[in-house]
Write an enzyme that holds these catalytic residues in place. Sequence first.
Site, PDB file in Angstrom:
ATOM      1  N   ARG A  23       0.909  -1.585  -0.041  1.00 45.09           N
ATOM      2  CA  ARG A  23       0.255  -0.073  -0.184  1.00 45.09           C
ATOM      3  C   ARG A  23       0.383   1.026   0.014  1.00 45.09           C
ATOM      4  O   ARG A  23       0.550   2.263   0.570  1.00 45.09           O
ATOM      5  CB  ARG A  23      -1.269   0.070   1.355  1.00 45.09           C
ATOM      6  N   ARG A  27      -3.364   6.611   0.742  1.00 48.16           N
ATOM      7  CA  ARG A  27      -3.468   7.993   1.835  1.00 48.16           C
ATOM      8  C   ARG A  27      -3.312   8.920   3.043  1.00 48.16           C
ATOM      9  O   ARG A  27      -3.854   9.931   2.732  1.00 48.16           O
ATOM     10  CB  ARG A  27      -5.356   7.432   2.745  1.00 48.16           C
ATOM     11  N   ARG A  36      -6.384  11.336  -6.136  1.00 51.53           N
ATOM     12  CA  ARG A  36      -7.371  10.616  -5.917  1.00 51.53           C
ATOM     13  C   ARG A  36      -8.878  11.581  -6.154  1.00 51.53           C
ATOM     14  O   ARG A  36      -9.741  11.175  -6.530  1.00 51.53           O
ATOM     15  CB  ARG A  36      -7.677   9.955  -4.609  1.00 51.53           C
ATOM     16  N   ASP A  73      -6.368  -2.807  -7.610  1.00 54.73           N
ATOM     17  CA  ASP A  73      -7.200  -3.627  -6.943  1.00 54.73           C
ATOM     18  C   ASP A  73      -7.687  -5.193  -6.939  1.00 54.73           C
ATOM     19  O   ASP A  73      -7.502  -5.345  -8.174  1.00 54.73           O
ATOM     20  CB  ASP A  73      -8.723  -2.787  -5.653  1.00 54.73           C
ATOM     21  N   TYR A 150     -14.941 -12.526  -0.668  1.00 57.30           N
ATOM     22  CA  TYR A 150     -15.004 -10.862  -0.634  1.00 57.30           C
ATOM     23  C   TYR A 150     -16.609 -11.329  -2.149  1.00 57.30           C
ATOM     24  O   TYR A 150     -17.673 -10.753  -1.775  1.00 57.30           O
ATOM     25  CB  TYR A 150     -14.592  -9.961  -1.391  1.00 57.30           C
TER      26      TYR A 150
HETATM   27  O1  CP3 Z   1      -0.322  -1.570  -2.646  1.00 58.95           O
HETATM   28  C1  CP3 Z   1       0.134  -0.799  -3.385  1.00 58.95           C
HETATM   29  O2  CP3 Z   1       0.187  -0.268  -2.894  1.00 58.95           O
HETATM   30  C2  CP3 Z   1      -0.644  -1.072  -4.659  1.00 58.95           C
HETATM   31  C3  CP3 Z   1      -2.548  -1.093  -5.071  1.00 58.95           C
HETATM   32  C4  CP3 Z   1      -3.316  -1.981  -3.926  1.00 58.95           C
HETATM   33  C5  CP3 Z   1      -4.545  -1.875  -3.358  1.00 58.95           C
HETATM   34  N1  CP3 Z   1      -5.334  -3.013  -3.038  1.00 58.95           N
HETATM   35  C6  CP3 Z   1      -4.845  -0.362  -3.100  1.00 58.95           C
HETATM   36  C7  CP3 Z   1      -6.137  -0.158  -2.462  1.00 58.95           C
HETATM   37  C8  CP3 Z   1      -3.320  -3.358  -3.025  1.00 58.95           C
HETATM   38  C9  CP3 Z   1      -2.043  -4.309  -3.435  1.00 58.95           C
HETATM   39  C10 CP3 Z   1      -4.607  -3.754  -2.585  1.00 58.95           C
HETATM   40  C11 CP3 Z   1      -4.671  -4.883  -2.405  1.00 58.95           C
HETATM   41  C12 CP3 Z   1      -6.090  -5.403  -2.183  1.00 58.95           C
HETATM   42  N2  CP3 Z   1      -7.182  -5.169  -1.913  1.00 58.95           N
HETATM   43  C13 CP3 Z   1      -6.323  -6.626  -0.692  1.00 58.95           C
HETATM   44  C14 CP3 Z   1      -5.217  -7.234  -0.130  1.00 58.95           C
HETATM   45  C15 CP3 Z   1      -4.360  -6.378   0.487  1.00 58.95           C
HETATM   46  C16 CP3 Z   1      -5.012  -6.673   1.831  1.00 58.95           C
HETATM   47  O3  CP3 Z   1      -4.516  -5.593   1.539  1.00 58.95           O
HETATM   48  O4  CP3 Z   1      -4.904  -7.281   2.317  1.00 58.95           O
HETATM   49  C17 CP3 Z   1      -7.476  -6.460  -0.104  1.00 58.95           C
HETATM   50  C18 CP3 Z   1      -8.469  -7.471   0.798  1.00 58.95           C
HETATM   51  C19 CP3 Z   1      -8.188  -5.135  -0.847  1.00 58.95           C
HETATM   52  C20 CP3 Z   1      -9.741  -5.464  -0.791  1.00 58.95           C
HETATM   53  C21 CP3 Z   1      -9.728  -3.721  -0.284  1.00 58.95           C
HETATM   54  N3  CP3 Z   1      -9.230  -2.302  -1.533  1.00 58.95           N
HETATM   55  C22 CP3 Z   1     -10.388  -3.244   0.431  1.00 58.95           C
HETATM   56  C23 CP3 Z   1     -11.131  -4.161   2.151  1.00 58.95           C
HETATM   57  C24 CP3 Z   1     -10.605  -1.676   1.248  1.00 58.95           C
HETATM   58  C25 CP3 Z   1     -11.325  -0.514   1.891  1.00 58.95           C
HETATM   59  C26 CP3 Z   1     -10.595  -0.976   2.924  1.00 58.95           C
HETATM   60  C27 CP3 Z   1      -9.242   0.934   2.834  1.00 58.95           C
HETATM   61  O5  CP3 Z   1      -7.822   0.580   3.019  1.00 58.95           O
HETATM   62  O6  CP3 Z   1     -10.398   1.804   2.511  1.00 58.95           O
HETATM   63  C28 CP3 Z   1      -9.700  -1.362  -0.693  1.00 58.95           C
HETATM   64  C29 CP3 Z   1     -10.025   0.279  -1.286  1.00 58.95           C
HETATM   65  C30 CP3 Z   1      -8.377   0.374  -1.391  1.00 58.95           C
HETATM   66  N4  CP3 Z   1      -6.997  -0.311  -2.400  1.00 58.95           N
HETATM   67  C31 CP3 Z   1      -7.206   1.792  -1.409  1.00 58.95           C
HETATM   68  C32 CP3 Z   1      -6.139   1.070  -1.857  1.00 58.95           C
HETATM   69  C33 CP3 Z   1      -4.912   2.468  -1.818  1.00 58.95           C
HETATM   70  C34 CP3 Z   1      -8.104   2.519  -0.386  1.00 58.95           C
HETATM   71  C35 CP3 Z   1      -8.831   2.992  -1.522  1.00 58.95           C
HETATM   72  C36 CP3 Z   1      -8.847   4.864  -1.230  1.00 58.95           C
HETATM   73  O7  CP3 Z   1      -8.136   5.623  -1.598  1.00 58.95           O
HETATM   74  O8  CP3 Z   1      -9.835   5.560  -0.488  1.00 58.95           O
END
Ligand code: CP3
Length: 342
Positions: A23, A27, A36, A73, A150
């Site tokens: 990540r 944010r 974003r 994602d 999911y």
């Molecule tokens: O690592 C990176 O920087 C690459 C991008 C990446 C994202 N999600 C961007 C993201 C990667 C590799 C993921 C993987 C992901 N997404 C997983 C597996 C890894 C982990 O974290 O366990 C999972 C379970 C998801 C599903 C997901 N996406 C959830 C549950 C959420 C919401 C929770 C949150 O943090 O808001 C997301 C959103 C998400 N994916 C964000 C980002 C940067 C935040 C979105 C935003 O900008 O509001």
Amino acid sequence: MTKLLLRALAGETLPTPPIWMMRQAGRYLPEYRATRAQAGDFLSLCYTPDLAAEVTLQPIRRFGFDAAILFADILLVPQALGADLWFVTGEGPRLSTVTSATEVARLKPADQVHDRLAPVYETVRILSRELPQETALIGFAGAPWTVATYMVAGRGTPDQGPAHALKDQDRETFTALIDRITDATILYLSAQIEAGAEAVKLFDSWAGSLKGRDFDDFAIAPARRIIAALKQRHPHVPIIAFPREAGERYVGFARATGADCVALDNSVSAEWAARHVQVDGCVQGNLDPRHMVTGGPDLVAEAQRITRALRGGPHIFNLGHGITPDANPDNVSAMIEAVRSA
Ligand code: CP3
């Protein structure tokens, strides 16, 4: 000169480990929040190649990490298979659910996922042109079990209860769902590699909730099938597997799946992993992401302890899970400095 990340993934023991963070585009960075806002919402950001490439590059410019991870994602794959997907601000993802044999059968065939995912491949192409020559590009997908949790629940769940229930009550339907996701993931990751990804990572964030035979069937078997198919098509592209919270099941995971590297969460100690996991090859991890919020001497001590514990074999320095939005970017710089001076 081969990139540091690729050398570690090839099994080389290096004096200083390559560094990146899960990540890392997120944010906690003001420049991410600005892009974003420009995109409007999170999914538009994922599907707009110029902007997705921009946020991927931001942490590279700021910190000089050894690897960039494609910005996308894991839930884009269910969407490409026909599920509705949206994000509720402050709550997380929502999907239309898949809980019956009929609903699984109604999902799109795996080879149609490219229709929806083509912008992601374009992001990869932009990145492979624009990244500094020493920075490796990592593609990724969710592992089938985590993606299925999911799809079945329609949202994130604390205990993956709905997916466990379907698996226990109708193993055949659940297996058909896992198989469909597995097929789609093979095609998705192959396309990322063809577009320029130099390594790929499989995120099995909820692997830890699978026990015994379920772990074999739904964490190991799909990963093994994905990795075998990718190795057949792209033998030189290394694969990182992240069976988060696998605990003792980390032992032998690389051998069982064919992964080149196993990513460790922060519930296992680096000293234990050196003895039981790194014996099979490269490991990645595993600083607790809360240090990116709290910083200070504990951050430096922990980053250096992990670096030293894993110095005897191939290691990629990373966090044990994603960096959180409340992290302080100054602590990221401090972490990098601590690792490089350990
Ligand atoms: O690592 C990176 O920087 C690459 C991008 C990446 C994202 N999600 C961007 C993201 C990667 C590799 C993921 C993987 C992901 N997404 C997983 C597996 C890894 C982990 O974290 O366990 C999972 C379970 C998801 C599903 C997901 N996406 C959830 C549950 C959420 C919401 C929770 C949150 O943090 O808001 C997301 C959103 C998400 N994916 C964000 C980002 C940067 C935040 C979105 C935003 O900008 O509001």
